[in-house]
Design an enzyme around this catalytic site. Structure first.
Site, PDB file in Angstrom:
ATOM      1  CD  GLU A  20      15.119  30.553  41.535  1.00 16.01           C
ATOM      2  OE1 GLU A  20      14.253  30.534  40.649  1.00 16.01           O
ATOM      3  OE2 GLU A  20      15.924  31.474  41.684  1.00 16.01           O
ATOM      4  CB  CYS A  34      19.209  33.733  50.876  1.00 12.75           C
ATOM      5  SG  CYS A  34      17.630  34.504  50.564  1.00 12.75           S
ATOM      6  CB  CYS A  41       5.265  35.021  47.381  1.00 11.62           C
ATOM      7  SG  CYS A  41       4.865  35.998  48.850  1.00 11.62           S
ATOM      8  CB  CYS A  45       5.716  42.869  47.361  1.00 13.40           C
ATOM      9  SG  CYS A  45       5.335  42.349  49.047  1.00 13.40           S
ATOM     10  CB  CYS A  48       8.537  41.097  44.983  1.00 14.12           C
ATOM     11  SG  CYS A  48       9.080  39.412  45.291  1.00 14.12           S
ATOM     12  CB  CYS A 265      16.148  40.823  48.319  1.00 13.41           C
ATOM     13  SG  CYS A 265      14.671  41.058  49.272  1.00 13.41           S
TER      14      CYS A 265
HETATM   15  S1  SF4 Z   1       8.774  40.666  48.736  1.00 13.69           S
HETATM   16 FE1  SF4 Z   1       8.119  39.044  47.303  1.00 13.69          FE
HETATM   17  S2  SF4 Z   1       8.549  37.130  48.332  1.00 13.69           S
HETATM   18 FE2  SF4 Z   1       8.573  38.750  49.898  1.00 13.69          FE
HETATM   19  S3  SF4 Z   1       6.451  38.818  50.682  1.00 13.69           S
HETATM   20 FE3  SF4 Z   1       6.552  40.309  49.026  1.00 13.69          FE
HETATM   21  S4  SF4 Z   1       5.863  39.167  47.195  1.00 13.69           S
HETATM   22 FE4  SF4 Z   1       6.413  37.669  48.756  1.00 13.69          FE
END
Ligand code: SF4
Length: 289
Positions: A20, A34, A41, A45, A48, A265
């Site tokens: 995306e 972006c 990932c 986090c 996220c 984000c």
């Molecule tokens: S915020 Fe999300 S995309 Fe960014 S490093 Fe952390 S887990 Fe990965």
């Protein structure tokens, strides 16, 4: 405040993975694309949406650059030239450091996309060796997703902190940026109610970034399905901002937009069947969730 329109582009890769890209026009005549650097990932986090997917694959240099090329082709007529590129889509860009450095150099090359290096920003959650490499090999800007002012909180919400804690991360930036006196780091700080938005957090944040040429970007958290966090109310974000400004910092605020279309984000991607585990919540923060 009326949210500005954001446009989401979905790319289907050869292996049928979907990535995306988001185009964000701004009232000030700036249009930002972006781009994603990975499918999913690995960083997990806790706030996220992409992080819940786990890492599926790194994108190639071409797959990263093509996102900006397509965005230009598709939207320049509607919004004018794309002026900025941020590596803040799906993925931890510096986990895919070879391809991200190559892609960012093509974006600023005279024979490439011809963006100014000051208009291309690569964001990281704090991979210290790769930060050193990026600052030595790229002339583009760096953003660091900070999001906490103590190791206790950052260990929980950004597990990369268990490997490279706040002192190591910020010490490295202080050291490396001496060699790049014109560089300014953007610290991103997603505001989570009761977790990282206290008066003490504002005071600690001021101390943590002392001696680093930087700007702070306070970001309103966009809750997503399965999220355990709540957004800090807008008026409290403004108070937090004012405390930072009074201590001499340069601060920007991004209040929520795009949360209706899961394109902001930390909100890109589809969690699917497999999800990384949620980590244990420190006892004193359980009441905030
Ligand atoms: S915020 Fe999300 S995309 Fe960014 S490093 Fe952390 S887990 Fe990965």
């Amino acid at each position: 405040m009326e949210p500005e329109r954001m446009l989401q582009i979905l790319f289907s890769l050869e292996d049928a993975s979907v990535i995306e890209t988001v185009v964000i026009p701004s009232a000030r005549g700036r249009t930002t694309v972006c781009v994603s650097s990975q499918v999913g990932c690995a960083m997990n986090c806790q706030f996220c949406f992409t992080g819940r997917m786990g890492l599926r694959k790194h994108l190639s240099t071409a797959e990263i650059v093509e996102q900006a090329v397509f965005a230009r082709k598709l939207f320049s007529d509607e919004f004018g030239t794309i002026t900025n590129v941020v590596f803040m889509g799906m993925g931890e860009p510096l986990h895919n450091v070879d391809n991200v450095i190559k892609a960012s150099s093509i974006m600023v090359d005279e024979q490439g996309l011809q963006f100014s290096p000051r208009k291309v920003t690569v964001s990281t959650s704090g991979l210290v060796p790769e930060i050193k490499r990026f600052l030595n090999e790229s002339n583009c800007d760096l953003a660091v997703s900070l999001n906490a002012t103590t190791d206790e909180v950052r260990d929980w919400i950004m597990p990369i902190n268990r490997r490279y804690n706040l002192s190591t991360l910020l010490g490295t930036l202080r050291e490396e940026l001496r060699l790049r006196p014109k560089s300014i780091v953007l610290f991103e700080y997603v505001m989570l109610a009761g977790v990282n938005d206290s008066v003490d957090d504002a005071k600690r944040l001021t101390e943590l970034v002392r001696g680093i040429a930087c700007k702070i970007n306070l970001i309103s958290f966009n809750p997503h399905s399965g999220s355990q966090f709540k957004p800090t109310p807008d008026e409290k974000i403004i108070e937090f901002r004012n405390m930072l400004i009074q201590s001499g910092l340069t601060v920007m605020v991004r209040l929520s937009r795009g949360d209706d279309q899961m394109a902001a984000c930390g909100q890109l991607g589809a969690a699917g069947d497999y999800q990384l585990p949620l980590l244990r919540v420190p006892e004193k923060f359980q009441v905030a969730l």
